[in-house]
Design a protein around this motif. Structure first.
Motif, PDB file in Angstrom:
ATOM      1  N   HIS A  55       0.833  -1.200   0.000  1.00 22.85           N
ATOM      2  CA  HIS A  55       0.000   0.000   0.000  1.00 22.85           C
ATOM      3  C   HIS A  55       0.869   1.251   0.000  1.00 22.85           C
ATOM      4  CE1 HIS A  55       0.560  -0.681   4.368  1.00 22.85           C
ATOM      5  NE2 HIS A  55       0.587   0.626   4.431  1.00 22.85           N
ATOM      6  N   CYS A  56       0.257   2.338  -0.413  1.00 18.35           N
ATOM      7  CA  CYS A  56       0.954   3.619  -0.486  1.00 18.35           C
ATOM      8  C   CYS A  56       1.244   4.153   0.910  1.00 18.35           C
ATOM      9  CB  CYS A  56       0.097   4.643  -1.223  1.00 18.35           C
ATOM     10  SG  CYS A  56      -0.190   4.253  -2.959  1.00 18.35           S
ATOM     11  N   ASN A  57       2.281   4.945   0.973  1.00 19.66           N
ATOM     12  CA  ASN A  57       2.620   5.694   2.177  1.00 19.66           C
ATOM     13  C   ASN A  57       2.997   7.107   1.732  1.00 19.66           C
ATOM     14  OD1 ASN A  57       5.597   5.889   1.737  1.00 19.66           O
ATOM     15  ND2 ASN A  57       5.466   3.657   1.900  1.00 19.66           N
ATOM     16  N   PHE A  68       2.420   0.056 -10.486  1.00 22.26           N
ATOM     17  CA  PHE A  68       1.921  -1.081  -9.710  1.00 22.26           C
ATOM     18  C   PHE A  68       0.479  -0.958  -9.216  1.00 22.26           C
ATOM     19  CE2 PHE A  68       6.538  -1.434  -9.328  1.00 22.26           C
ATOM     20  CZ  PHE A  68       6.712  -2.759  -9.691  1.00 22.26           C
ATOM     21  N   LEU A  69      -0.197   0.147  -9.513  1.00 24.81           N
ATOM     22  CA  LEU A  69      -1.607   0.286  -9.148  1.00 24.81           C
ATOM     23  C   LEU A  69      -2.420   0.381 -10.427  1.00 24.81           C
ATOM     24  CD1 LEU A  69      -1.343   2.931  -6.266  1.00 24.81           C
ATOM     25  CD2 LEU A  69      -1.530   0.446  -6.041  1.00 24.81           C
ATOM     26  N   LEU A  74      -7.057   3.707  -6.144  1.00 30.92           N
ATOM     27  CA  LEU A  74      -6.629   2.620  -5.269  1.00 30.92           C
ATOM     28  C   LEU A  74      -5.272   2.938  -4.653  1.00 30.92           C
ATOM     29  CD1 LEU A  74      -7.566  -0.354  -7.580  1.00 30.92           C
ATOM     30  CD2 LEU A  74      -8.781   0.386  -5.533  1.00 30.92           C
ATOM     31  N   GLN A  75      -5.093   2.479  -3.415  1.00 31.98           N
ATOM     32  CA  GLN A  75      -3.817   2.687  -2.751  1.00 31.98           C
ATOM     33  C   GLN A  75      -3.317   1.418  -2.073  1.00 31.98           C
ATOM     34  OE1 GLN A  75      -3.052   6.174  -0.644  1.00 31.98           O
ATOM     35  NE2 GLN A  75      -3.645   7.373  -2.408  1.00 31.98           N
ATOM     36  N   HIS A  76      -4.050   0.315  -2.252  1.00 29.52           N
ATOM     37  CA  HIS A  76      -3.715  -0.921  -1.538  1.00 29.52           C
ATOM     38  C   HIS A  76      -4.008  -2.105  -2.462  1.00 29.52           C
ATOM     39  CE1 HIS A  76      -3.545  -2.562   2.827  1.00 29.52           C
ATOM     40  NE2 HIS A  76      -3.210  -3.541   2.007  1.00 29.52           N
ATOM     41  N   VAL A  77      -3.105  -3.068  -2.496  1.00 34.57           N
ATOM     42  CA  VAL A  77      -3.262  -4.269  -3.326  1.00 34.57           C
ATOM     43  C   VAL A  77      -2.976  -5.498  -2.468  1.00 34.57           C
ATOM     44  CG1 VAL A  77      -2.359  -5.566  -5.317  1.00 34.57           C
ATOM     45  CG2 VAL A  77      -2.588  -3.064  -5.445  1.00 34.57           C
TER      46      VAL A  77
END
Length: 174
Positions: A55-57, A68-69, A74-77
């Motif tokens: 996920h993003c930070n 990768f997104l 979206l911010q989490h996979v």
């Protein structure tokens, strides 16, 4: 802050500290493990399901996001292998919530918290639609043939990442 423990067991009333199995932790300090709300999606899979989660930070680069997104929203996979799809569809999880008092950070980027004392959950949430739970949390679910390539690439990015149960993942040469 909210802290949780995810289990396939439905009736846990007390969490007793256990000896850690990780080699980097002191085996003489028994712990109760919890996960923060931000990283909870990383554990909304069957227990032994190998997964790559990221996920993003605040330092995630635009280049990494674009690469990768699948969407800017979206911010989490969470990525799992094909063979776990049906297992995940039929798994029910129980999410136990703890009072955060008595816990301390074990690993901040992974969202891990630990306590050295017995913990009694303050809430229990049953989840029987894991894909729905992830989607409702705005998490992209990827179902892949194997995880190793993604795992290797994500570890070189600016995302916060977690690779769980990779010993159950298909081999690198398969």
């Amino acid at each position: 802050m909210r802290l949780f423990h995810v289990s396939e067991e439905s009736e846990i009333t007390r969490f007793e500290p256990r000896t850690p199995t990780r080699e980097d932790l002191d085996p003489n300090t028994k712990l109760v493990w919890a996960i923060n709300e931000r990283c909870l999606p990383n554990f909304l899979t069957p227990r032994n399901c190998p997964r790559v989660a990221y996920h993003c930070n605040e330092t995630t680069t635009e280049e990494d996001k674009q690469r990768f997104l699948s969407s800017q929203s979206l911010q989490h996979v969470v990525a799992i292998e094909h063979k776990w799809f049906e297992i995940m569809r039929s798994t029910t999880l129980y999410v136990y919530e703890f009072d955060p008092a008595g816990f301390y950070v074990q690993e901040s980027t992974a969202g891990y918290y630990v306590s050295e004392i017995t913990q009694v959950p303050i809430n229990r949430i049953m989840m029987d639609d894991l894909f729905g739970e992830l989607i409702n949390r705005n998490v992209e679910v990827r179902v892949m043939d194997h995880l190793w390539d993604l795992s290797d690439k994500i570890q070189q990015t600016s995302f916060n990442w977690s690779m769980c149960r990779m010993r159950f993942a298909r081999g690198r040469s398969q």
